[in-house]
Every structure is written in structure tokens, then in C-alpha cells.
Enzyme design. Structure first.
Site, short mmCIF file in Angstrom:
data_model
loop_
_atom_site.label_atom_id
_atom_site.label_comp_id
_atom_site.label_asym_id
_atom_site.label_seq_id
_atom_site.Cartn_x
_atom_site.Cartn_y
_atom_site.Cartn_z
N LEU A 65 -53.54 59.72 -20.23
CA LEU A 65 -52.10 59.83 -20.47
C LEU A 65 -51.38 58.60 -19.93
O LEU A 65 -51.96 57.82 -19.16
CB LEU A 65 -51.57 61.11 -19.81
CG LEU A 65 -52.27 62.42 -20.22
CD1 LEU A 65 -51.66 63.60 -19.49
CD2 LEU A 65 -52.20 62.62 -21.73
N PRO A 66 -50.09 58.42 -20.28
CA PRO A 66 -49.41 57.19 -19.87
C PRO A 66 -49.26 57.01 -18.35
O PRO A 66 -49.62 55.96 -17.81
CB PRO A 66 -48.04 57.29 -20.55
CG PRO A 66 -48.25 58.22 -21.70
CD PRO A 66 -49.29 59.20 -21.25
N THR A 96 -53.96 55.53 -15.66
CA THR A 96 -53.60 54.74 -14.48
C THR A 96 -52.34 55.35 -13.89
O THR A 96 -51.27 55.33 -14.53
CB THR A 96 -53.32 53.27 -14.86
OG1 THR A 96 -54.46 52.75 -15.52
CG2 THR A 96 -53.03 52.44 -13.61
N LYS A 171 -57.64 49.99 -9.37
CA LYS A 171 -57.03 49.68 -10.68
C LYS A 171 -55.70 48.94 -10.51
O LYS A 171 -55.41 47.98 -11.23
CB LYS A 171 -56.84 51.00 -11.44
CG LYS A 171 -56.10 50.88 -12.75
CD LYS A 171 -56.86 50.07 -13.77
CE LYS A 171 -56.00 49.84 -14.99
NZ LYS A 171 -56.60 48.88 -15.91
N LYS A 246 -45.15 49.46 -15.35
CA LYS A 246 -45.43 50.65 -14.52
C LYS A 246 -46.48 50.32 -13.45
O LYS A 246 -46.31 50.60 -12.26
CB LYS A 246 -45.92 51.79 -15.41
CG LYS A 246 -46.50 52.97 -14.64
CD LYS A 246 -47.56 53.76 -15.43
CE LYS A 246 -48.73 52.97 -15.89
NZ LYS A 246 -49.93 53.69 -16.29
P1 NAD Z 1 -50.60 55.34 -25.06
O1 NAD Z 1 -49.16 55.52 -24.77
O2 NAD Z 1 -51.04 54.60 -26.28
O3 NAD Z 1 -51.33 56.79 -25.13
C1 NAD Z 1 -50.98 57.90 -24.35
C2 NAD Z 1 -51.13 59.14 -25.21
O4 NAD Z 1 -50.90 60.30 -24.41
C3 NAD Z 1 -50.10 59.19 -26.36
O5 NAD Z 1 -50.78 59.36 -27.59
C4 NAD Z 1 -49.23 60.40 -26.01
O6 NAD Z 1 -48.76 61.10 -27.14
C5 NAD Z 1 -50.20 61.23 -25.20
N1 NAD Z 1 -49.58 62.22 -24.31
C6 NAD Z 1 -48.59 62.06 -23.42
N2 NAD Z 1 -48.35 63.22 -22.76
C7 NAD Z 1 -49.21 64.13 -23.27
C8 NAD Z 1 -49.46 65.50 -22.99
N3 NAD Z 1 -48.77 66.18 -22.08
N4 NAD Z 1 -50.44 66.13 -23.69
C9 NAD Z 1 -51.14 65.47 -24.64
N5 NAD Z 1 -50.97 64.15 -24.93
C10 NAD Z 1 -50.01 63.51 -24.26
O7 NAD Z 1 -51.24 54.70 -23.76
P2 NAD Z 1 -52.66 53.95 -23.62
O8 NAD Z 1 -52.47 52.49 -23.89
O9 NAD Z 1 -53.69 54.72 -24.34
O10 NAD Z 1 -52.86 54.09 -22.04
C11 NAD Z 1 -53.25 55.32 -21.43
C12 NAD Z 1 -53.49 55.05 -19.95
O11 NAD Z 1 -54.52 54.07 -19.80
C13 NAD Z 1 -52.27 54.50 -19.22
O12 NAD Z 1 -52.20 55.05 -17.94
C14 NAD Z 1 -52.54 52.99 -19.17
O13 NAD Z 1 -51.90 52.38 -18.07
C15 NAD Z 1 -54.05 52.98 -19.04
N6 NAD Z 1 -54.72 51.78 -19.57
C16 NAD Z 1 -54.38 51.23 -20.78
C17 NAD Z 1 -55.07 50.11 -21.24
C18 NAD Z 1 -54.74 49.46 -22.56
O14 NAD Z 1 -55.23 48.34 -22.82
N7 NAD Z 1 -53.93 50.09 -23.43
C19 NAD Z 1 -56.10 49.56 -20.48
C20 NAD Z 1 -56.45 50.15 -19.29
C21 NAD Z 1 -55.77 51.28 -18.83
#
Ligand code: NAD
Length: 294
Positions: A65-66, A96, A171, A246
């Protein structure tokens, strides 16, 4: 067959869940966004109408999740998932989030007899798709051993960072450094191009010289220098600038709590806030390049 519930099919979660399917796990997924669910269904994954429905019959729960508030909202409170997850279930929380928030969720899970690991990742969307993520794990070593086959289906390097919350600390340190070298790379690219150099030539020289870093190797922020990176696709996909902002905020909280001096991290946070202020928060974090170009 191990039944896995996967919550959060975003930029990272969808390719991670796909890799679990490819490796023979039975996955039922839930996301708030309908398009994410239909994308997973097209790959042959099962989808659920709620997180509570997704966890039925699952022995493992993975969440991606975000931010902290989404994770706390999912697991904690009277209607939180921890009230419904069966004791003995293994929870892999891969988002994260703030180390303190992770520790709060750890404590609530332990009180219910549920094994939980904080297991944030590095490697970006390309690493998520290729199944080559790095996992930084906080929690008990014996729980990590149980989790290893599942993490190995999504990643290549699996580190035990230490006790509850330690994965998140690692992280946050990593992402502070990533932001700093991405900004430095963007600034150097803009300087070189403004001074008459071809961006591809400059990028290759720096990549093979003492300025070489991950942003130059895998994620050049200058459009057109590398294929298949967000910079060459209008900064779409990848890791949103608002999520990087964030993480830089989490690093500053950790610095405050420990009395650490992090001037580069503080400046990186201010620079990313400028990017968000101009309306580019949904773009990939390499869009910081735009701040250095006329
Ligand atoms: P994103 O916003 O693309 O995806 C998050 C998903 O969670 C969304 O599809 C959203 O609809 C869903 N969501 C939110 N609340 C929810 C709930 N209560 N129930 C079900 N689904 C829910 O974000 P992302 O890029 O996939 O990143 C996710 C995590 O990974 C974050 O914490 C980010 O910091 C970390 N991260 C991202 C990357 C990257 O390159 N994108 C790399 C490493 C770590």
C-alpha cells in the site's frame, strides 16, 4: 498449495502478485481500484470484493500500500484485518512506512498470535516485474525462514535487517540516498547539456566514471537517454514523486528521533516538495529533472 491474499495492486503490487502466480501460488487479490483488479484477473488471478474476503482461507497475507495511514487503516482498529486473520497466519507487509507505524502493527499482530514481518522492497517497477526485488526484512528470523519461498518468488536479495521495524529503517536510509543521487544526476545532466554536450554521451561518460551511480546505470532522468525508463515515457509509471517525498519525510522523522544530522536528505525533501508544488507529484521521481531545465 499455499493460499496467498494480496492487498494493493498498484505499480508494484500488480507485478509482484503476478510473480506469485507464475511461481505456482494460489493468489486472491484486492485493491480499491477496479482496473487493477481486472488487470490481475486477466492474468488468471482470483480477485475479491474486499480485503476481508481476500484473506478467507489464506495462510499468507501480503500487502503493498502507499503509506503508513493506509497500512494502519487496513490492519488496525475494531474493523481492521488483524481482527479477522486466523492466528498462525504469516503477514508480509511490503509497503514503505514509518518504522514506528510498522512497530505498532507488529505489536498488534503479536497480540493476536499472528506472525508479521515488515518487508519493504527496492528495485522499482522493473525489479518487481522481473522478480528481482531486494527485500529488507524486520522481525523474527524464524518468521523470515517461513517467508523465504514466497519472497524468493518476487525478489532476488533477501536481507534480515534486524528486529521489528528494522526493514523500514533500512528502506528509509536507502531512499534518502537514492533521492540525493537522482537529484545530483539530474543537475549534472542539465549542466552538461546546457554547456553543449550530447546527453547520451555525457550519461555514458559519467556512468563509467567516478560519478557512476544507480540513477545513471538503470534510471537516467534525461528523456531519451535510456529506453524503457520513466524519463523516456513522459515520466509515467515507476515510483511517484509524491511517494519519494513521503519517504524523505520519514527519513527526516528518523533523523529527528535519533539526533542525526542529514543535511542532504533535508535538502532533497525541499527539492521534491518544489516538484510537488508545480503539480508533478504523480510523475515518476526522476521528473525532478524538470526543475533543472528551462
Ligand atoms: P501505488 O500508489 O501505485 O499502489 C498502491 C495501491 O494500493 C493502489 O492501487 C491503491 O488503490 C491500493 N490501496 C490503497 N489503499 C488500499 C486499501 N485499503 N485496500 C486495498 N488497496 C489499497 O504505489 P506503488 O508505487 O505500488 O508503491 C507501493 C509501496 O511500495 C509504497 O509504500 C512505495 O513507497 C513502495 N515502493 C514503491 C516503489 C516504486 O518504484 N513504485 C519502489 C519501492 C517501494
Amino acid at each position: 498449495m499455499t493460499q496467498i491474499a494480496f492487498i494493493g495492486l498498484g505499480h508494484m503490487g500488480l507485478p509482484m502478485a503476478r510473480n506469485l502466480l507464475k511461481n505456482g501460488f494460489a493468489v486472491t487479490a484486492f485493491d480499491l481500484v477496479a482496473e487493477a483488479l481486472s488487470a490481475f484477473a486477466q492474468d488468471g488471478g482470483k480477485t475479491a470484493a474486499s480485503a476481508a474476503e481476500a484473506i478467507k482461507g489464506a495462510s499468507v497475507v501480503v500487502s503493498m500500500l502507499p503509506a503508513s495511514r493506509h497500512v494502519e487503516g487496513l490492519y488496525l482498529g475494531d474493523s481492521g484485518l488483524l481482527q479477522q486473520i486466523v492466528p498462525g497466519t504469516l503477514v508480509l507487509e511490503c509497503s514503505t512506512i514509518a518504522p514506528d507505524s510498522a512497530r505498532k502493527v507488529h505489536a498488534a499482530a503479536a497480540a493476536k498470535g499472528i506472525a508479521l514481518l515488515d518487508a519493504p522492497v527496492s528495485g522499482g517497477t522493473a525489479g518487481a516485474a522481473a522478480g528481482t526485488l531486494t527485500f529488507m526484512v524486520g522481525g523474527k528470523a524464524e518468521d523470515l525462514e517461513k517467508a523465504r519461498p514466497i519472497l524468493a518468488a518476487m525478489g532476488k536479495n533477501i536481507f534480515h535487517a534486524g528486529p521489528d521495524g528494522a526493514g523500514q529503517v533500512a528502506k528509509v536510509c536507502n531512499n534518502q540516498l537514492l533521492a540525493v543521487h537522482m537529484i545530483g544526476t539530474a543537475e549534472a545532466m542539465a549542466l552538461g547539456v546546457a554547456s553543449g554536450l550530447d546527453p547520451a554521451v555525457l550519461a555514458e561518460i559519467m556512468r563509467q566514471s567516478s560519478g557512476g551511480n544507480w540513477s545513471l546505470e538503470k534510471y537516467n532522468p534525461w528523456p531519451g537517454v535510456m529506453e524503457n525508463v520513466p524519463a523516456s515515457k513522459g515520466y509515467s509509471g515507476g515510483f511517484m514523486a509524491e511517494l519519494m517525498t513521503k519517504d524523505l519525510g520519514l527519513a527526516q522523522e528518523a533523523a529527528q528521533a535519533t539526533g542525526s544530522s542529514t543535511p542532504m536528505g533535508a535538502l532533497a525533501l525541499q527539492i521534491y516538495r518544489m516538484l510537488l508544488k508545480q503539480g508533478d507529484g504523480k510523475l515518476d521521481f526522476s521528473a525532478v529533472q524538470k526543475l533543472f531545465v528551462e
